[in-house]
Write an enzyme that holds these catalytic residues in place. Structure first.
Site, mmCIF file in Angstrom:
data_model
loop_
_atom_site.group_PDB
_atom_site.id
_atom_site.type_symbol
_atom_site.label_atom_id
_atom_site.label_comp_id
_atom_site.label_asym_id
_atom_site.label_seq_id
_atom_site.Cartn_x
_atom_site.Cartn_y
_atom_site.Cartn_z
ATOM 1 N N GLU A 299 -8.156 20.737 40.239
ATOM 2 C CA GLU A 299 -8.329 21.823 39.258
ATOM 3 C C GLU A 299 -7.004 22.525 38.961
ATOM 4 O OE1 GLU A 299 -8.788 25.587 40.263
ATOM 5 O OE2 GLU A 299 -9.390 25.372 42.352
ATOM 6 N N LYS B 112 -14.330 31.102 49.075
ATOM 7 C CA LYS B 112 -13.268 32.061 49.392
ATOM 8 C C LYS B 112 -13.803 33.217 50.232
ATOM 9 C CE LYS B 112 -12.047 31.265 45.507
ATOM 10 N NZ LYS B 112 -11.694 30.705 44.283
HETATM 11 N N1 PSU Z 1 -9.070 28.072 45.320
HETATM 12 C C1 PSU Z 1 -7.865 28.628 45.587
HETATM 13 N N2 PSU Z 1 -7.384 29.514 44.663
HETATM 14 C C2 PSU Z 1 -8.045 29.788 43.462
HETATM 15 C C3 PSU Z 1 -9.305 29.183 43.188
HETATM 16 C C4 PSU Z 1 -9.751 28.333 44.162
HETATM 17 O O1 PSU Z 1 -7.266 28.350 46.641
HETATM 18 O O2 PSU Z 1 -7.542 30.559 42.652
HETATM 19 C C5 PSU Z 1 -10.057 29.448 41.870
HETATM 20 C C6 PSU Z 1 -10.997 28.268 41.627
HETATM 21 O O3 PSU Z 1 -10.608 27.659 40.429
HETATM 22 C C7 PSU Z 1 -12.375 28.848 41.524
HETATM 23 C C8 PSU Z 1 -12.094 30.214 40.968
HETATM 24 O O4 PSU Z 1 -13.219 28.093 40.713
HETATM 25 O O5 PSU Z 1 -10.918 30.593 41.724
HETATM 26 C C9 PSU Z 1 -13.289 31.135 41.111
HETATM 27 O O6 PSU Z 1 -13.187 32.226 40.212
HETATM 28 P P1 PSU Z 1 -14.489 33.160 39.929
HETATM 29 O O7 PSU Z 1 -14.805 33.759 41.266
HETATM 30 O O8 PSU Z 1 -14.027 34.185 38.909
HETATM 31 O O9 PSU Z 1 -15.557 32.246 39.427
#
Ligand code: PSU
Ligand code: MN
Length: 301
Positions: free
Chosen positions: A24, A156
């Site tokens: 990604e 996360k």
């Molecule tokens: N993993 C990481 N850093 C990131 C992300 C994932 O180590 O920045 C990103 C991913 O792309 C994930 C996104 O899909 O953060 C989630 O954002 P939200 O909580 O706004 O959906």
């Protein structure tokens, strides 16, 4: 309407039926600072190649959905300051207006069935946010709808992990602990929460994924890999930084797509970049594990 554009390397891999691993780009555009993000993107691709698979870094450049990005394109995404974070709903606007952006886990998953890739490596998935009943990442519904193996270090740690795990259960997403019985907490190796099944080899993961899809369930298989021991954070250290970052986010009224990037960068500052180090090293490990799984599972027929 032709919206996908393949890199030469990915096209060749498809014609030679070499295993492909999707990567990604929100982690590049919104997750990590420049120039670390650029290095990381290149290092992840290298890890995949070293395991004999082919990386397909997915992102949107000038309204084109790119399956595999050229070096200059990755650099453009890494340097851009005001760039879109593209989840499932955001492709349409970006394509119609010819804009660029990094694709989240949900965004990247959206592309995979169209292009025949079924193994994907990321850092940590999004999930249910703490204390915010309506802030649920689009990563979760996307995981329930796309048959792919997604390799991550759990969700996360800034999130409500028990609620995220409940959601994955409701949405029929197997949570496969890779050499572990516990759901990792992204920066930390443990969370005290269970996985739904354990696998100790890439072959076992592939066997579980095949059986899952053979049952006719079209959801993803989430493979959770603990971060490397030498760079992982202790749970207490991590929680203290997260609590403070969450309080600041609330005081500053950070909302919507800005929440996750804000929390990740504040936790990095508060831990003296220890969390950043863990983040980088788990991303590389996940790329390696995903490449091993792709070797066994292959691409979609
Ligand atoms: N993993 C990481 N850093 C990131 C992300 C994932 O180590 O920045 C990103 C991913 O792309 C994930 C996104 O899909 O953060 C989630 O954002 P939200 O909580 O706004 O959906
Ligand atoms: Mn959100």
């Amino acid at each position: 309407m032709k919206i996908n554009s393949y890199s030469k390397e990915v096209l060749r891999a498809k014609s030679e039926n070499k295993p492909i691993v999707a990567l990604e780009t929100t982690v590049i555009t919104h997750g990590l600072p420049y120039p670390l993000n650029l290095e990381l993107a290149q290092d992840m691709e290298r890890e995949v190649r070293e395991q004999g698979a082919v990386p397909a870094t997915i992102g949107v450049v000038g309204g084109r959905v790119c399956i595999g990005l050229a070096e200059e394109e990755i650099e453009t995404l890494a340097k851009a300051e005001d760039i879109l974070k593209i989840s499932r709903r955001d492709f349409s606007g970006a394509i119609a207006k010819g804009l660029s952006g990094g694709t989240t886990v949900a965004g990247t998953l959206t592309v995979l069935p169209q292009v025949g890739i079924r193994v994907f490596a990321t850092g940590g998935i999004g999930g249910v946010h703490r204390g915010a009943a309506f802030d649920v990442s689009a990563d979760l519904p996307a995981l329930s709808q796309v048959p792919a193996v997604v390799v991550c270090a759990g969700a996360k740690a800034i999130l409500d992990l028990p609620a995220t795990i409940e959601y994955l259960e409701t949405m029929a997403v197997p949570v496969v602990g890779y050499k572990t019985d516990q759901f990792p907490a992204f920066y930390a190796r443990t969370s005290g929460l269970p996985v739904s099944v354990r696998a100790d080899t890439a072959e076992e993961v592939a066997g579980i994924a095949r059986a899952h899809w053979a049952m006719g369930v079209q959801s993803a298989v989430l493979v959770v890999v603990p971060p490397p021991e030498e760079d992982a954070l202790a749970e207490e250290v991590m929680e203290e930084a997260i609590d403070q970052a969450l309080e600041e986010a609330q005081n500053l009224k950070i909302r919507g797509q800005r929440v996750t990037p804000f929390l990740l960068s504040r936790v990095s500052e508060l831990t003296g970049e220890a969390s950043l180090k863990a983040n980088l090293s788990l991303l590389l490990k996940n790329a390696r594990v995903a490449a091993k799984i792709a070797q066994v599972l292959g691409n979609r027929e």
